[in-house]
Write a protein that holds these residues in place. Structure first.
Motif, PDB file in Angstrom:
ATOM      1  N   ALA A   1      -3.762  12.111 -11.182  1.00  0.00           N
ATOM      2  CA  ALA A   1      -2.733  11.226 -10.170  1.00  0.00           C
ATOM      3  C   ALA A   1      -3.646  11.243  -9.014  1.00  0.00           C
ATOM      4  CB  ALA A   1      -1.720  12.219  -9.822  1.00  0.00           C
ATOM      5  N   SER A   2      -3.773   9.631  -8.736  1.00  0.00           N
ATOM      6  CA  SER A   2      -4.742   9.568  -7.485  1.00  0.00           C
ATOM      7  C   SER A   2      -3.771   9.683  -6.250  1.00  0.00           C
ATOM      8  CB  SER A   2      -4.873   7.866  -7.631  1.00  0.00           C
ATOM      9  OG  SER A   2      -5.270   7.609  -8.623  1.00  0.00           O
ATOM     10  N   GLN A   3      -2.601   9.548  -6.306  1.00  0.00           N
ATOM     11  CA  GLN A   3      -1.816   9.986  -5.009  1.00  0.00           C
ATOM     12  C   GLN A   3      -0.472  10.596  -5.506  1.00  0.00           C
ATOM     13  OE1 GLN A   3      -1.113   6.938  -2.134  1.00  0.00           O
ATOM     14  NE2 GLN A   3      -2.847   5.987  -2.770  1.00  0.00           N
ATOM     15  N   VAL A   4       0.054  11.793  -4.910  1.00  0.00           N
ATOM     16  CA  VAL A   4       1.423  12.320  -5.349  1.00  0.00           C
ATOM     17  C   VAL A   4       2.247  12.408  -3.816  1.00  0.00           C
ATOM     18  CG1 VAL A   4       2.419  14.595  -5.905  1.00  0.00           C
ATOM     19  CG2 VAL A   4       0.273  13.857  -6.845  1.00  0.00           C
ATOM     20  N   ILE A   5       3.275  11.832  -4.125  1.00  0.00           N
ATOM     21  CA  ILE A   5       4.372  11.728  -2.982  1.00  0.00           C
ATOM     22  C   ILE A   5       5.418  12.835  -3.230  1.00  0.00           C
ATOM     23  CG2 ILE A   5       5.702  10.254  -1.504  1.00  0.00           C
ATOM     24  CD1 ILE A   5       3.950   7.929  -2.580  1.00  0.00           C
ATOM     25  N   ALA A   6       5.652  13.680  -2.521  1.00  0.00           N
ATOM     26  CA  ALA A   6       6.591  14.931  -2.591  1.00  0.00           C
ATOM     27  C   ALA A   6       7.681  14.583  -1.934  1.00  0.00           C
ATOM     28  CB  ALA A   6       5.799  16.246  -2.489  1.00  0.00           C
ATOM     29  N   SER A   7       8.831  14.250  -2.257  1.00  0.00           N
ATOM     30  CA  SER A   7       9.962  14.138  -1.470  1.00  0.00           C
ATOM     31  C   SER A   7      10.472  15.354  -0.460  1.00  0.00           C
ATOM     32  CB  SER A   7      11.198  13.891  -2.460  1.00  0.00           C
ATOM     33  OG  SER A   7      10.923  12.951  -3.534  1.00  0.00           O
ATOM     34  N   GLU A   8      10.333  16.344  -0.838  1.00  0.00           N
ATOM     35  CA  GLU A   8      10.491  17.244   0.152  1.00  0.00           C
ATOM     36  C   GLU A   8       9.444  17.187   1.449  1.00  0.00           C
ATOM     37  OE1 GLU A   8      10.817  21.181  -1.194  1.00  0.00           O
ATOM     38  OE2 GLU A   8       8.681  21.073  -2.302  1.00  0.00           O
ATOM     39  N   LEU A   9       8.335  17.022   1.281  1.00  0.00           N
ATOM     40  CA  LEU A   9       7.317  16.840   2.121  1.00  0.00           C
ATOM     41  C   LEU A   9       7.626  15.716   3.192  1.00  0.00           C
ATOM     42  CD1 LEU A   9       4.906  17.784   3.752  1.00  0.00           C
ATOM     43  CD2 LEU A   9       3.390  16.498   2.162  1.00  0.00           C
ATOM     44  N   SER A  10       7.730  14.468   2.411  1.00  0.00           N
ATOM     45  CA  SER A  10       8.372  13.314   3.154  1.00  0.00           C
ATOM     46  C   SER A  10       9.565  13.554   4.249  1.00  0.00           C
ATOM     47  CB  SER A  10       8.713  12.192   2.335  1.00  0.00           C
ATOM     48  OG  SER A  10       7.392  11.735   1.496  1.00  0.00           O
ATOM     49  N   ALA A  11      10.417  14.350   3.614  1.00  0.00           N
ATOM     50  CA  ALA A  11      11.664  14.686   4.280  1.00  0.00           C
ATOM     51  C   ALA A  11      11.270  15.697   5.252  1.00  0.00           C
ATOM     52  CB  ALA A  11      12.654  15.337   3.513  1.00  0.00           C
ATOM     53  N   ALA A  12      10.284  16.511   5.208  1.00  0.00           N
ATOM     54  CA  ALA A  12       9.854  17.402   6.324  1.00  0.00           C
ATOM     55  C   ALA A  12       8.947  16.786   7.520  1.00  0.00           C
ATOM     56  CB  ALA A  12       9.059  18.601   5.781  1.00  0.00           C
ATOM     57  N   LYS A  13       8.362  15.927   7.045  1.00  0.00           N
ATOM     58  CA  LYS A  13       7.836  15.146   8.142  1.00  0.00           C
ATOM     59  C   LYS A  13       8.751  14.327   8.975  1.00  0.00           C
ATOM     60  CE  LYS A  13       3.749  14.210   5.356  1.00  0.00           C
ATOM     61  NZ  LYS A  13       2.882  13.110   4.773  1.00  0.00           N
ATOM     62  N   GLU A  14       9.640  13.673   8.412  1.00  0.00           N
ATOM     63  CA  GLU A  14      10.594  12.793   9.002  1.00  0.00           C
ATOM     64  C   GLU A  14      11.501  14.006   9.873  1.00  0.00           C
ATOM     65  OE1 GLU A  14      12.403   9.678  10.355  1.00  0.00           O
ATOM     66  OE2 GLU A  14      10.473   9.764   8.820  1.00  0.00           O
ATOM     67  N   VAL A  15      11.865  14.937   9.456  1.00  0.00           N
ATOM     68  CA  VAL A  15      12.701  15.894  10.396  1.00  0.00           C
ATOM     69  C   VAL A  15      11.920  16.383  11.542  1.00  0.00           C
ATOM     70  CG1 VAL A  15      13.638  18.180  10.114  1.00  0.00           C
ATOM     71  CG2 VAL A  15      14.223  16.868   8.341  1.00  0.00           C
TER      72      VAL A  15
ATOM     73  N   LYS B   1       0.081  14.075  20.991  1.00  0.00           N
ATOM     74  CA  LYS B   1       0.152  15.448  20.695  1.00  0.00           C
ATOM     75  C   LYS B   1       1.101  15.870  19.469  1.00  0.00           C
ATOM     76  CE  LYS B   1      -0.590  17.119  25.464  1.00  0.00           C
ATOM     77  NZ  LYS B   1      -0.026  17.714  26.643  1.00  0.00           N
ATOM     78  N   GLN B   2       1.674  14.969  18.949  1.00  0.00           N
ATOM     79  CA  GLN B   2       2.476  15.080  17.891  1.00  0.00           C
ATOM     80  C   GLN B   2       1.883  15.415  16.601  1.00  0.00           C
ATOM     81  OE1 GLN B   2       5.544  12.093  16.875  1.00  0.00           O
ATOM     82  NE2 GLN B   2       6.239  11.961  19.281  1.00  0.00           N
ATOM     83  N   ASP B   3       1.007  14.689  15.959  1.00  0.00           N
ATOM     84  CA  ASP B   3       0.092  14.928  14.828  1.00  0.00           C
ATOM     85  C   ASP B   3       0.881  15.438  13.966  1.00  0.00           C
ATOM     86  OD1 ASP B   3      -1.978  14.957  13.226  1.00  0.00           O
ATOM     87  OD2 ASP B   3      -2.974  16.931  14.170  1.00  0.00           O
ATOM     88  N   VAL B   4       1.984  14.765  13.631  1.00  0.00           N
ATOM     89  CA  VAL B   4       3.071  15.354  12.473  1.00  0.00           C
ATOM     90  C   VAL B   4       2.596  15.436  11.002  1.00  0.00           C
ATOM     91  CG1 VAL B   4       5.162  14.921  11.494  1.00  0.00           C
ATOM     92  CG2 VAL B   4       5.093  14.598  14.045  1.00  0.00           C
ATOM     93  N   THR B   5       2.030  14.482  10.731  1.00  0.00           N
ATOM     94  CA  THR B   5       1.457  14.411   9.207  1.00  0.00           C
ATOM     95  C   THR B   5       0.698  15.701   8.851  1.00  0.00           C
ATOM     96  OG1 THR B   5       1.874  12.057   9.180  1.00  0.00           O
ATOM     97  CG2 THR B   5       0.713  13.025   7.477  1.00  0.00           C
TER      98      THR B   5
ATOM     99  N   VAL C   1      12.788  15.865  15.534  1.00  0.00           N
ATOM    100  CA  VAL C   1      13.262  16.859  16.453  1.00  0.00           C
ATOM    101  C   VAL C   1      12.243  16.629  17.552  1.00  0.00           C
ATOM    102  CG1 VAL C   1      13.004  19.296  16.868  1.00  0.00           C
ATOM    103  CG2 VAL C   1      14.019  18.613  14.707  1.00  0.00           C
ATOM    104  N   ILE C   2      10.914  16.374  17.256  1.00  0.00           N
ATOM    105  CA  ILE C   2       9.996  16.318  18.380  1.00  0.00           C
ATOM    106  C   ILE C   2      10.217  15.196  19.409  1.00  0.00           C
ATOM    107  CG2 ILE C   2       7.449  15.530  18.924  1.00  0.00           C
ATOM    108  CD1 ILE C   2       6.578  17.287  16.610  1.00  0.00           C
ATOM    109  N   GLU C   3      10.882  14.153  18.891  1.00  0.00           N
ATOM    110  CA  GLU C   3      11.263  12.963  19.635  1.00  0.00           C
ATOM    111  C   GLU C   3      12.176  13.453  20.615  1.00  0.00           C
ATOM    112  OE1 GLU C   3      12.487   9.917  17.158  1.00  0.00           O
ATOM    113  OE2 GLU C   3      10.625   9.325  16.493  1.00  0.00           O
ATOM    114  N   LEU C   4      13.360  14.372  20.356  1.00  0.00           N
ATOM    115  CA  LEU C   4      14.315  14.926  21.145  1.00  0.00           C
ATOM    116  C   LEU C   4      13.736  15.527  22.397  1.00  0.00           C
ATOM    117  CD1 LEU C   4      16.667  16.584  18.595  1.00  0.00           C
ATOM    118  CD2 LEU C   4      16.876  14.249  19.812  1.00  0.00           C
TER     119      LEU C   4
END
Length: 592
Positions: free
Chosen positions: A546-560, A574-578, A564-567
């Motif tokens: 696979a060239s790229q694998v997109i894990a749904s739980e990782l995408s959700a974790a990044k968004e969460v 300083k976020q460097d979330v990804t 939270v950081i935005e709050l």
């Protein structure tokens, strides 16, 4: 000396119950419960290590502590009474889990595949019973017993294997849902089968009419009376009162059902359906679940206690023969029912293998049939032992089903009888395509990607295994084809050697690595993008090519993390979330 040999009666010579006798009876019952739950806990721990269901553990517990084992239980009457309460609570919670919206959304699988499986299985068993010179009423009864599969075992295995959202997973859930729905008319019809020959049809009609009438009455009360009652109970905000009210409502409805000439379990099931559409259903279900599991275990233990191991030992050939017959029969009827819906032979075989066992509701019907004298004692013992064998083999069969189905070639003769992939049309439509995108799966992700590519003018085609989705999307003008995107011949006809990208928007953790490896072998320059639910599957997919694998739980974790950081007003630099989320995720993989 066994505990059963002790005199435990609380009555004195005059026939009255003394305080000392009553206290002794209570202590004896407490001892029986301690023995049952103690052995159940021990056996459950052992069988879970070999991936067996808790239901199997409870059945084995009954065998161990019952007359065929150590004969440790004397107060079987009280245990069976509590088991009846467990059945009522089981049917109550099952009724609550039914959702009319879910049934409507899955109506093609529920009514189509599920209806065909139940009718085919019942008809096949009836035919075999008539060939064996059994009465046709017994044939129908045996058909009811064999038709049901184990929702508890199969659904748990699908959840553990993360296959609920796969094509075959949705098929299996649809069939199981219809089987559970059929329990209501089956339980209502059984007493009618004992009527005199000339009155059976009238008795069946009357029995179904009583079910419909009682159900309508309860649902009417649920629509116009119960919401006000439950709103007052919930307003108190005391879980103890809610639990008491739930038990009163479920058992009270069951009692009312029995008073109307219906079964206790049937009334509890209707009560559950009545509450399933209320806004309090989830909280009520959560409160009653511990009670259901505790009492429900007593039902399966009491069933196991009825098994006569000496009889089984003397008739082991018949037991193994019936178990094998049940497995083969249910495999064939399940496979044929699903194949006739237009699914591939491989997916139909996987679903058929997963459904090839006797279900927990069959024990309820078996218990009811014994009371109605619909089943002789010897046949009861043989079926009970065979049913336990089929349930114990289910985890192994489900584990092997992907490999078994993969080795099964598509049968050309079957394709002439049942709808199959439009491979010729696929090859024709894909021939002029160059540098295109192949989308595998037309769920939400697949639909959104297809719509975006169409708007941008990028050529693509879609491969989908659900024939109903293919028909609907084709009618809307989508470039979609029925085909198994894990097969090399289908990918070849879709032009994978000329494509720029291959996107797997499906959820099948066991089939995806093999599919990615196949595509990578056919076109090493192909960009393969794979969506997976769990991050722990990414490594196997990357190794497969696979060239790229997109894990749904990782995408959700990044968004969460981002939200939270935005709050807290953390600056963007300083976020460097990804990178942080990926680093944390890699370190936490060992926890799973």
């Amino acid at each position: 000396m066994s505990l059963a040999s002790l005199n435990r009666t609380p009555y004195n010579e005059a026939g009255f119950c003394s305080r000392e006798g009553l206290s002794m009876a209570h202590n004896d019952l407490l001892l029986d419960l301690l023995i049952l739950f103690g052995f159940a806990t021990l056996i459950a721990v052992i069988v879970r290590r070999v991936r067996q269901s808790a239901i199997v553990a409870y059945l084995l517990t009954g065998i161990v502590v019952g007359p065929s084992g150590f004969s440790l239980i004397a107060n079987r009457g009280a245990i069976e009474t509590m088991a009846e309460i467990g059945v009522a609570l089981l049917l109550f919670t099952i009724g609550m889990e039914f959702s009319l919206d879910r049934i409507v959304a899955m109506r093609r699988l529920v009514l189509g595949a599920g209806g065909r499986q139940v009718v085919l299985t019942t008809a096949a068993v009836l035919g075999l019973a008539l060939l064996a010179n059994h009465d046709w009423r017994q044939g129908i009864y045996w058909g009811f017993l064999v038709a049901a599969s184990s929702t508890a075992i199969v659904l748990k295995l699908l959840l553990e294997r993360e296959e609920v959202e796969t094509i075959h997973g949705r098929i299996i859930v649809g069939v199981l849902l219809f089987q559970d729905l059929c329990v209501v008319p089956m339980m209502a019809v059984l007493p009618a089968l004992t009527a005199p020959p000339g009155e059976i049809i009238l008795a069946v009609v009357f029995a179904l009419a009583k079910v419909i009438g009682a159900g309508a009455l309860i649902l009417f009360a649920a629509r116009f009376f119960f919401p006000l009652l439950w709103s007052r109970i919930v307003e108190v905000r005391t879980s103890e009162i809610l639990i008491i009210a739930v038990i009163f409502f479920s058992l009270g409805t069951a009692w009312a059902s029995a008073a109307l000439g219906l079964s206790v379990a049937l009334g509890a099931f209707i009560a559950g359906i009545a509450l399933s559409e209320t806004s309090y259903a989830y909280q009520i279900h959560a409160e009653v679940l511990p009670f259901r599991d505790s009492f429900n275990s007593l039902f399966f233990i009491s069933i196991g206690m009825l098994l006569d191991l000496k009889f089984v030992q003397h008739h082991w050939a018949a037991v193994l023969g019936i178990a094998a017959l049940i497995f083969v029969l249910k495999l064939l009827t399940g496979f044929s029912s699903i194949l006739s819906m237009g699914f591939t032979a491989r997916k139909s075989l996987m679903a058929g293998l997963s459904l090839a066992q006797v279900g927990e509701f069959s024990f309820i019907l078996l218990h009811q049939g014994e009371r109605l004298n619909l089943v002789p004692a010897g046949e009861y013992q043989i079926f009970l032992a065979a049913a336990i064998i089929t349930m114990m083999l289910t985890p192994v069969i489900v584990q092997l089903s992907p490999e078994i189905s993969r080795r099964m070639p598509e049968i050309q003769r079957l394709r002439q009888i049942f709808p199959g992939p439009g491979e010729l049309e696929l090859e024709t439509q894909a021939a002029p395509l160059r540098d295109h995108v192949i989308i595998c799966g037309y769920g939400l992700n697949g639909r959104m990607l297809a719509r975006t590519l169409r708007r941008l003018g990028i050529e693509y085609l879609v491969l989908e295994l659900d024939p109903a989705i293919v028909r609907r999307a084709t009618a809307e003008g989508e470039s979609i084809f029925f085909g198994d995107s894990t097969k090399a011949e289908i990918l070849e006809k879709a032009g994978v050697s000329r494509a720029r990208a291959l996107v797997y928007a499906i959820s099948d953790p066991f089939a995806l690595p093999r599919a990615v490896a196949t595509a990578h072998t056919m076109n090493p320059d192909l960009v393969t993008i794979v969506r997976t639910a769990r991050l722990r599957h990414a490594s196997a997919l990357e190794k497969a090519g696979a060239s790229q694998v997109i894990a749904s739980e990782l995408s959700a974790a990044k968004e969460v993390i981002s939200r939270v950081i935005e709050l807290y007003g953390v600056p963007d630099d300083k976020q460097d979330v990804t990178r942080g989320a990926e680093r944390v995720a890699d370190s936490l993989l060992d926890w799973e």
